[in-house]
Design a protein around this motif. Structure first.
Motif, short mmCIF file in Angstrom:
data_model
loop_
_atom_site.label_atom_id
_atom_site.label_comp_id
_atom_site.label_asym_id
_atom_site.label_seq_id
_atom_site.Cartn_x
_atom_site.Cartn_y
_atom_site.Cartn_z
N ASP A 1 -19.31 10.18 -3.79
CA ASP A 1 -19.17 11.36 -3.90
C ASP A 1 -18.73 11.56 -2.13
N ASN A 2 -18.92 10.92 -1.03
CA ASN A 2 -19.01 11.03 -0.20
C ASN A 2 -17.22 11.01 0.54
N ASP A 3 -16.86 11.56 1.60
CA ASP A 3 -15.69 11.39 2.10
C ASP A 3 -15.56 10.34 3.49
N VAL A 4 -15.70 9.48 2.90
CA VAL A 4 -15.67 7.74 3.53
C VAL A 4 -15.11 7.07 2.74
N GLU A 5 -15.07 5.56 4.30
CA GLU A 5 -14.47 4.39 3.24
C GLU A 5 -15.41 3.35 3.13
N ARG A 6 -15.27 2.94 1.45
CA ARG A 6 -16.28 1.32 1.64
C ARG A 6 -15.10 0.09 1.77
N ILE A 7 -15.22 -0.36 2.77
CA ILE A 7 -14.30 -1.45 2.31
C ILE A 7 -14.95 -2.96 2.44
N LYS B 1 -9.63 -1.26 0.09
CA LYS B 1 -10.44 0.28 0.65
C LYS B 1 -10.65 1.41 -0.22
N MET B 2 -12.05 1.67 -1.07
CA MET B 2 -12.57 2.37 -1.45
C MET B 2 -12.47 3.85 -1.54
N VAL B 3 -12.47 4.85 -1.20
CA VAL B 3 -12.60 6.35 -0.62
C VAL B 3 -12.81 7.47 -1.73
N GLN B 4 -12.94 7.70 -1.53
CA GLN B 4 -13.63 9.26 -2.12
C GLN B 4 -13.43 9.28 -3.41
N HIS B 5 -14.06 9.34 -4.71
CA HIS B 5 -13.50 8.75 -5.92
C HIS B 5 -12.71 8.20 -6.64
N GLU B 6 -12.89 6.95 -5.97
CA GLU B 6 -12.16 6.33 -6.43
C GLU B 6 -13.51 4.74 -7.46
N TYR B 7 -12.79 3.97 -7.97
CA TYR B 7 -13.65 3.31 -8.95
C TYR B 7 -13.09 2.30 -8.96
N ASN B 8 -13.61 1.11 -9.64
CA ASN B 8 -13.48 0.54 -10.81
C ASN B 8 -13.91 -0.43 -12.05
N PRO B 9 -12.47 0.39 -12.64
CA PRO B 9 -13.17 0.32 -14.48
C PRO B 9 -13.49 -1.10 -14.65
N ILE B 10 -14.46 -1.13 -16.13
CA ILE B 10 -14.88 -1.73 -16.18
C ILE B 10 -14.34 -2.88 -16.61
N HIS B 11 -14.09 -4.32 -16.46
CA HIS B 11 -13.16 -5.82 -16.60
C HIS B 11 -13.81 -6.52 -16.30
N TRP B 12 -13.16 -8.23 -16.62
CA TRP B 12 -13.34 -9.29 -16.04
C TRP B 12 -11.92 -10.05 -15.15
N HIS B 13 -11.86 -10.98 -15.16
CA HIS B 13 -11.06 -11.77 -14.09
C HIS B 13 -10.11 -12.89 -14.66
N ASP B 14 -9.65 -13.30 -14.85
CA ASP B 14 -8.77 -14.42 -14.48
C ASP B 14 -9.19 -15.43 -15.88
N TYR B 15 -8.66 -15.65 -17.48
CA TYR B 15 -10.21 -16.52 -18.15
C TYR B 15 -9.86 -17.94 -17.50
N LYS B 16 -8.62 -18.43 -17.03
CA LYS B 16 -8.31 -19.90 -15.82
C LYS B 16 -9.50 -19.58 -14.92
N THR B 17 -10.14 -18.31 -14.41
CA THR B 17 -11.02 -18.24 -13.32
C THR B 17 -12.11 -18.73 -13.69
#
Length: 255
Positions: free
Chosen positions: A206-212, A120-136
């Motif tokens: 920057d919007n005051d909204v929710e992205r799910i 549940k992502m809201v204003q100014h939140e983010y996912n930094p650059i990453h990768w997933h488990d090496y077994k995946t």
């Protein structure tokens, strides 16, 4: 036709010369969720968020306050888990075809769905650059609620990537002849699948909204040592069959 500016005749000749393009590199597939799956997932996710389920924040890369685990039993009860298996098979099939292999290799592969979680992502939140488990081997993201996100300038800087998913293949050079990354606009009701080892990031808005969104990992394994083992399409000479790839505009439609 050496270095320098080409003549009009040379440019016309280049435009009228057609070749075959063979894609080399990772495959990204985008599908549209069936309406019943989309509706059921929204109901399940709304309930999990409302009840404040098991938080996953400390185990995930996201700088997001509300990230919740999804109990597979909730999905089993609504037959959603089977759909996840199905769509991963579709993605493995796409990859087989793109690589020039018989699509039946996908049908005989073994698929395991791993962790499933909600962002549940809201204003100014983010996912930094990453990768997933090496077994995946496969990562998937489903967009359940995507509000309008402003693309206006902030402090003189463009925000055209607001809320978008960027998937990175490799670093770029000034004379590179390949696409090092791709920016994907989230579209409600779509699911994106890509190799789990690829670096990826989600940009803030920057919007005051929710992205799910809902995400999950999966692992596939081709069955080896049998007649279903990976086999190239085409003649017995070993030449691969035609590598036909549908070009997508990455907004859910095929060109």
């Amino acid at each position: 036709m050496g270095s320098g500016i080409l003549s009009k005749e040379s440019i016309d000749l280049i435009k009228n010369t057609q070749g075959s393009v063979v894609q080399l590199g990772p495959i990204i597939s985008i599908y549209t969720l069936p309406k019943d799956v989309f509706t059921k997932l929204n109901e399940i996710v709304d309930k999990v968020i409302k009840e404040g389920g098991e938080t996953k924040g400390s185990q995930l890369a996201g700088r997001i306050k509300e990230e919740y685990a999804i109990d597979p039993e909730l999905l089993n009860n609504e037959d959603i888990y089977n759909y996840f298996n199905f769509i991963v098979y579709c993605y493995i099939r796409d990859c087989c075809l793109a690589m020039g292999f018989d699509e039946r290799n996908a049908f005989y592969s073994k698929i395991n769905i791993g962790e499933i979680w909600v962002n549940k992502m809201v204003q100014h939140e983010y996912n930094p650059i990453h990768w997933h488990d090496y077994k995946t081997t496969v990562s998937a993201v489903l967009y359940l609620k995507v509000p309008e996100m402003s693309q206006e300038k902030i402090d003189g800087k463009h925000q055209e990537l607001a809320g978008q998913l960027t998937v990175v293949n490799k670093s770029a050079s000034i004379n590179s002849l390949e696409i090092p990354l791709i920016n994907l606009m989230p579209i409600e009701g779509q699911i994106v699948l890509f190799p789990a080892h690829l670096l990826h990031t989600v940009h803030p808005f920057d919007n005051d909204v929710e992205r799910i969104s809902l995400a999950f990992n999966a692992t596939h394994k081709f069955r080896s040592g049998s007649k279903e083992e990976l086999k190239p399409r085409g003649k017995k000479s070993g030449k691969l069959g035609k590598n036909i790839i549908k070009r997508r505009n990455y907004h859910g439609k095929n060109k």
